[in-house]
Write a protein that holds these residues in place. Structure first.
Motif, PDB file in Angstrom:
ATOM      1  N   LEU A 159       0.718  -1.428   0.006  1.00 26.57           N
ATOM      2  CA  LEU A 159       0.074  -0.049   0.041  1.00 26.57           C
ATOM      3  C   LEU A 159       0.925   1.383   0.161  1.00 26.57           C
ATOM      4  O   LEU A 159       0.807   2.317  -0.641  1.00 26.57           O
ATOM      5  N   PHE A 160       1.930   1.172   0.900  1.00 28.86           N
ATOM      6  CA  PHE A 160       2.791   2.222   0.834  1.00 28.86           C
ATOM      7  C   PHE A 160       3.506   2.393  -0.294  1.00 28.86           C
ATOM      8  O   PHE A 160       3.937   3.449  -0.931  1.00 28.86           O
ATOM      9  N   THR A 161       4.001   1.398  -1.175  1.00 26.22           N
ATOM     10  CA  THR A 161       4.806   1.401  -2.456  1.00 26.22           C
ATOM     11  C   THR A 161       3.908   2.025  -3.505  1.00 26.22           C
ATOM     12  O   THR A 161       4.233   3.082  -4.128  1.00 26.22           O
ATOM     13  N   LEU A 162       2.457   1.790  -3.362  1.00 29.15           N
ATOM     14  CA  LEU A 162       1.370   2.118  -4.268  1.00 29.15           C
ATOM     15  C   LEU A 162       1.609   3.803  -4.035  1.00 29.15           C
ATOM     16  O   LEU A 162       1.525   4.618  -4.997  1.00 29.15           O
ATOM     17  N   MET A 163       1.452   4.117  -2.890  1.00 31.47           N
ATOM     18  CA  MET A 163       1.114   5.617  -2.340  1.00 31.47           C
ATOM     19  C   MET A 163       2.502   6.577  -2.917  1.00 31.47           C
ATOM     20  O   MET A 163       2.621   7.345  -3.479  1.00 31.47           O
ATOM     21  N   HIS A 164       3.798   5.516  -2.648  1.00 25.84           N
ATOM     22  CA  HIS A 164       4.773   6.281  -3.124  1.00 25.84           C
ATOM     23  C   HIS A 164       5.006   6.618  -4.615  1.00 25.84           C
ATOM     24  O   HIS A 164       5.533   7.443  -4.883  1.00 25.84           O
ATOM     25  N   ILE A 165       4.242   5.833  -5.344  1.00 23.78           N
ATOM     26  CA  ILE A 165       4.368   5.799  -6.796  1.00 23.78           C
ATOM     27  C   ILE A 165       3.402   6.888  -7.185  1.00 23.78           C
ATOM     28  O   ILE A 165       3.573   7.621  -8.253  1.00 23.78           O
ATOM     29  N   VAL A 166       2.159   7.148  -6.748  1.00 27.39           N
ATOM     30  CA  VAL A 166       0.962   7.828  -7.447  1.00 27.39           C
ATOM     31  C   VAL A 166       0.751   9.114  -6.340  1.00 27.39           C
ATOM     32  O   VAL A 166       0.129  10.077  -6.894  1.00 27.39           O
ATOM     33  N   SER A 167       1.199   9.358  -5.353  1.00 30.52           N
ATOM     34  CA  SER A 167       1.118  10.472  -4.588  1.00 30.52           C
ATOM     35  C   SER A 167       1.996  11.325  -4.265  1.00 30.52           C
ATOM     36  O   SER A 167       3.202  10.940  -4.685  1.00 30.52           O
ATOM     37  N   ASP A 168       2.228  12.299  -3.846  1.00 27.90           N
ATOM     38  CA  ASP A 168       3.323  13.412  -3.692  1.00 27.90           C
ATOM     39  C   ASP A 168       4.239  12.757  -2.604  1.00 27.90           C
ATOM     40  O   ASP A 168       3.541  12.146  -1.417  1.00 27.90           O
ATOM     41  N   GLU A 169       5.379  13.283  -2.245  1.00 25.06           N
ATOM     42  CA  GLU A 169       6.240  12.871  -1.130  1.00 25.06           C
ATOM     43  C   GLU A 169       5.814  13.289   0.279  1.00 25.06           C
ATOM     44  O   GLU A 169       5.760  12.650   1.357  1.00 25.06           O
ATOM     45  N   GLU A 170       5.055  14.675   0.371  1.00 26.91           N
ATOM     46  CA  GLU A 170       4.518  14.751   1.430  1.00 26.91           C
ATOM     47  C   GLU A 170       3.313  14.101   1.983  1.00 26.91           C
ATOM     48  O   GLU A 170       3.320  13.517   3.294  1.00 26.91           O
ATOM     49  N   THR A 171       2.715  13.525   1.331  1.00 22.10           N
ATOM     50  CA  THR A 171       1.504  12.702   1.534  1.00 22.10           C
ATOM     51  C   THR A 171       2.016  11.490   2.119  1.00 22.10           C
ATOM     52  O   THR A 171       1.662  10.962   2.956  1.00 22.10           O
ATOM     53  N   TYR A 172       3.051  10.980   1.428  1.00 27.24           N
ATOM     54  CA  TYR A 172       3.824   9.726   1.629  1.00 27.24           C
ATOM     55  C   TYR A 172       3.966   9.843   3.065  1.00 27.24           C
ATOM     56  O   TYR A 172       3.950   8.705   3.957  1.00 27.24           O
ATOM     57  N   LYS A 173       4.946  10.859   3.118  1.00 25.18           N
ATOM     58  CA  LYS A 173       5.572  11.023   4.561  1.00 25.18           C
ATOM     59  C   LYS A 173       4.525  11.081   5.795  1.00 25.18           C
ATOM     60  O   LYS A 173       4.671  10.623   6.790  1.00 25.18           O
ATOM     61  N   TYR A 174       3.453  11.852   5.409  1.00 26.36           N
ATOM     62  CA  TYR A 174       2.276  12.004   6.582  1.00 26.36           C
ATOM     63  C   TYR A 174       1.877  10.786   7.056  1.00 26.36           C
ATOM     64  O   TYR A 174       1.837  10.416   8.253  1.00 26.36           O
ATOM     65  N   PHE A 175       1.460   9.516   5.831  1.00 23.26           N
ATOM     66  CA  PHE A 175       1.086   8.465   6.490  1.00 23.26           C
ATOM     67  C   PHE A 175       2.159   7.588   6.905  1.00 23.26           C
ATOM     68  O   PHE A 175       1.874   6.695   7.812  1.00 23.26           O
TER      69      PHE A 175
END
Ligand code: TYM
Length: 330
Positions: free
Chosen positions: A240-256
């Motif tokens: 799930l995090f890998t998906l987020m890393h690919i499709v979302s921006d860096e800040e969003t990823y860091k937040y989660f």
């Protein structure tokens, strides 16, 4: 002279997010700077789908999806593999110099042989030499692909090297994998599996509408949540995090990621955000797919124009190859 780029996709289903982030997004970037060939690998699809229901329709669908993602026939040569018979001649030469031992070690061959034990055909076995012919008929230097194609790419380099060695030439370049952002991408599946592939519970297709995308993401496999601060993520959660890393921006990823680390992560929130970011990418693509799909005249014209350009390039290469091997060239 501009660098030459080539890549392709099998028309065994619609394009999904794995294809997009693994390959198509690089195509779109590269067509502005390099001499690009992007094709639809309909011959390759016969290795697993010997009697496709409507092979022409599937190729046209992928073509419409390519265009919707931003591939531009005025910048790149977009064609269908079976429109370029020259490929087969090069495939034959590469088959003459490729050993059954090395083809038998290719993991995708072994996997497919397991999946379809009643149809372990010679085409499946020589899949990598056809792929090498696709690439080297244009003497491509760069090949944008996802991580799963690494071994096939190694075989393509081997074909180039071996041909050059046998015939004492430097004719073929050793084609290199191209990765958008520099790193090989493997988009994980939504069902907890390692790779997004062409199956419904696992995969998000580019044509799918917002509602379906949100529903699929909300159903993605998870677990009971973080159990201890800063713990390692189990595979399904890492996906799930890998998906987020690919499709979302860096800040969003860091937040989660921080929420995971301090054990306050709620998967529902994370999935909502992930779906949102997917929808943002997919909405404009989906609208354009609808536009292109109906325009068969345009699709046929683009395929015709692409075939002509690809054949010109391939026949120039094959003329040279015949000379190098020693056949008479009239
Ligand atoms: P195919 O049709 O399986 O997939 C097309 C492209 O999409 C990439 N891809 C992914 N990347 C990241 N994560 C995923 N989950 C994911 N799923 C698919 C693949 O890596 C590929 O780049 N053998 C090729 C087709 C081919 C080809 C070629 C490619 C035939 N000849 C010559 C390049 C050059 C294939 O089966 O791709």
């Amino acid at each position: 002279m501009k660098d030459i780029v080539l890549s392709g996709i099998r028309p065994t289903g619609n394009l999904h997010l794995g294809n997009y982030y693994g390959a198509v997004r690089s195509f779109v970037k590269m067509q502005n700077e390099m001499n690009c060939y992007f094709f639809i690998a309909d011959w390759h699809s016969l290795t697993t789908h010997p009697t496709p229901e409507n092979i022409q329709q599937s190729a046209r669908t992928i073509l419409a999806e390519y265009l919707a993602c931003g591939l531009d026939p005025d910048k790149a040569t977009i064609y269908i593999q079976s429109d370029v018979p020259e490929t087969i001649e090069l495939y034959l030469y590469f088959n003459m110099n490729t050993y059954i031992g090395e083809l038998g070690r290719v993991t995708t061959f072994k996997e497919k042989a397991r999946q379809q034990p009643d149809n372990v055909n010679a085409g499946l076995f020589t899949y990598p030499t056809l792929m090498a012919a696709d690439i080297l008929q244009h003497r491509a230097k760069w090949v944008p692909v996802g991580k799963d194609q690494e071994q096939n790419m190694e075989m393509a380099r081997k074909c180039a090297r071996r041909f050059n060695n046998i015939y004492k030439t430097e004719f073929f370049p050793e084609p290199q994998n191209f990765y958008f952002g520099g790193e090989a991408v493997k988009v994980p599946g939504l069902d907890g599996s390692g790779k997004m592939g062409k199956s419904d519970g696992n995969c998000i297709y580019l044509y799918e509408d917002e509602k379906v995308v949100r529903k699929k993401v909300m159903r993605a496999v998870t677990d009971n949540g973080p159990q201890a601060p800063n713990s390692e993520k189990p595979e399904v959660i890492q996906n799930l995090f890998t998906l987020m890393h690919i499709v979302s921006d860096e800040e969003t990823y860091k937040y989660f990621d921080e929420k995971w680390n301090d054990c306050t992560l709620r998967y529902g929130d994370m999935k909502k955000q992930l779906a949102e970011d997917m929808v943002r990418t997919l909405n404009p693509i989906r609208e354009r797919i609808e536009e292109y799909k109906g325009n068969t005249e345009l699709l046929d014209r683009i395929a015709r124009q692409g075939a002509e350009k690809a054949r010109e390039s391939a026949s120039t290469t094959l003329r040279e190859v015949r000379k190098i091997i020693g056949f008479k060239v009239y």
